[in-house]
Design an enzyme around this catalytic site. Structure first.
Site, mmCIF file in Angstrom:
data_model
loop_
_atom_site.group_PDB
_atom_site.id
_atom_site.type_symbol
_atom_site.label_atom_id
_atom_site.label_comp_id
_atom_site.label_asym_id
_atom_site.label_seq_id
_atom_site.Cartn_x
_atom_site.Cartn_y
_atom_site.Cartn_z
ATOM 1 N N TYR A 1 -4.138 -44.678 -74.180
ATOM 2 C CA TYR A 1 -3.911 -45.156 -75.550
ATOM 3 C C TYR A 1 -4.464 -46.567 -75.721
ATOM 4 O O TYR A 1 -5.211 -46.859 -76.665
ATOM 5 C CB TYR A 1 -2.410 -45.130 -75.806
ATOM 6 C CG TYR A 1 -1.971 -45.484 -77.207
ATOM 7 C CD1 TYR A 1 -2.152 -44.587 -78.260
ATOM 8 C CD2 TYR A 1 -1.324 -46.684 -77.482
ATOM 9 C CE1 TYR A 1 -1.714 -44.893 -79.539
ATOM 10 C CE2 TYR A 1 -0.878 -46.995 -78.755
ATOM 11 C CZ TYR A 1 -1.072 -46.105 -79.784
ATOM 12 O OH TYR A 1 -0.631 -46.409 -81.051
ATOM 13 N N SER B 1 -2.988 -50.684 -83.111
ATOM 14 C CA SER B 1 -1.694 -50.975 -82.480
ATOM 15 C C SER B 1 -1.802 -52.315 -81.770
ATOM 16 O O SER B 1 -2.902 -52.733 -81.386
ATOM 17 C CB SER B 1 -1.405 -49.867 -81.471
ATOM 18 O OG SER B 1 -0.401 -50.258 -80.571
#
Ligand SMILES: NC(=O)c1ccc[n+]([C@@H]2O[C@H](COP(=O)([O-])OP(=O)(O)OC[C@H]3O[C@@H](n4cnc5c(N)ncnc54)[C@H](O)[C@@H]3O)[C@@H](O)[C@H]2O)c1
Length: 261
Positions: free
Chosen positions: A156, A143
């Site tokens: 995350y 990401s």
């Protein structure tokens, strides 16, 4: 024996992983679809078999964070397909909270799924590639939060940054085996359940109504749209191919220009 290359998609049971599983099948791979949710993995495999013929795919229930389960998955894929050419690690979880409210169990779960699972799967399938002398590919779905910190998303982002270091280290370990390892750094998949689940926290951190969150995220992107599953498949197929044989250890942005390093 069918000698078509085999791709293993971890987290292939839904959303991006399901789309990429089908795209890899369309590109000529047999696909082992693995997911914590075994029913979803089997449903995706059945759809591939319906489109490409029996034996084109198989579904596996597996928890990527469990060492024994991952080793058993690799053995089962090996029994079913007899070769492993491409490991795609797409499993991920994101739970958003400001740091002062962030539960340790959510932080640890994020590390387990986004980072430790990648390590366990890369290890298990690299062993099979090395055993068979396959100049394989390991590709991780990462990401933009693996390159830039993400507000209210500490677990995350920390895990995805860690996976960049893991990607570079695996690339070094496996270079002389002819196996390349790369990570794809995605922008926001705006319609995905993961992004949609984060909207309430994002609205809070931005101080805007929930129905303005998607447009606000589009406005951050120079190319003025969210990331599509097809954008990811296009880049994945290149890095899976021989055309990318001189590329390893890279973290490749697919962000519409939002991240440029
Ligand atoms: N959705 C986004 O906006 C976005 C943006 C950038 C990157 N990503 C990354 O893309 C990947 C896919 O995201 P998505 O939106 O399709 O998410 P998703 O939650 O829809 O799908 C993730 C899949 O991983 C599986 N999974 C979770 N834990 C697992 C485990 N322990 N073992 C095996 N499977 C497990 C889930 O069952 C699910 O099928 C993730 O790595 C995510 O971090 C997503």
């Amino acid at each position: 024996m069918n000698n078509k290359p085999t791709a293993i998609v971890i987290g292939g049971g839904q959303t991006l992983g399901a789309f990429l599983s089908k795209g890899l099948a369309d590109a000529g791979y047999r696909v082992a679809v693995a997911d914590l949710n075994g029913d979803n993995a089997e449903r995706v495999a059945a759809e591939i078999n319906a489109a490409h013929g029996a034996g084109s795919a198989a579904g596996f229930a597996a928890d990527a964070t469990n060492e024994a389960a991952v080793d058993e998955l690799a053995a089962a894929v090996d029994r079913t397909f007899g070769r492993s050419d491409l490991l795609l690690y797409s499993a991920g979880v994101a739970k958003a909270s400001p740091i002062w409210d962030f539960p340790l169990k959510d932080f640890q779960r994020s590390l387990d799924v986004n980072l430790t699972g990648y390590f366990l799967c890369a290890r298990a399938f690299a062993r099979l590639m090395i055993r068979d002398g396959i100049h394989g590919r390991i590709i991780e779905i990462n990401s933009k939060s693996g390159k830039v910190g993400s507000k209210y998303n500490a677990g995350y982002s920390a895990a995805k940054f860690g996976a960049v270091g893991l990607t570079q280290s695996l690339a070094l370990d496996l270079a002389d085996k002819g196996i390349t390892v790369n990570a794809l750094m995605l922008g926001n998949l705006l319609k995905s359940p993961m992004f949609q689940s984060l909207i309430p926290e994002y609205a809070k951190k931005l101080g805007i109504p929930e129905d303005q969150v998607e447009q606000t995220y589009i406005d951050k992107v120079p190319l003025k749209r969210g990331c599509d599953y097809q954008d990811v498949l296009n880049v994945l197929l290149f890095y899976a191919s021989d055309k990318a044989s001189y590329c390893t250890g890279q973290s490749i942005n697919i962000t519409g220009g939002q991240v440029m390093f």
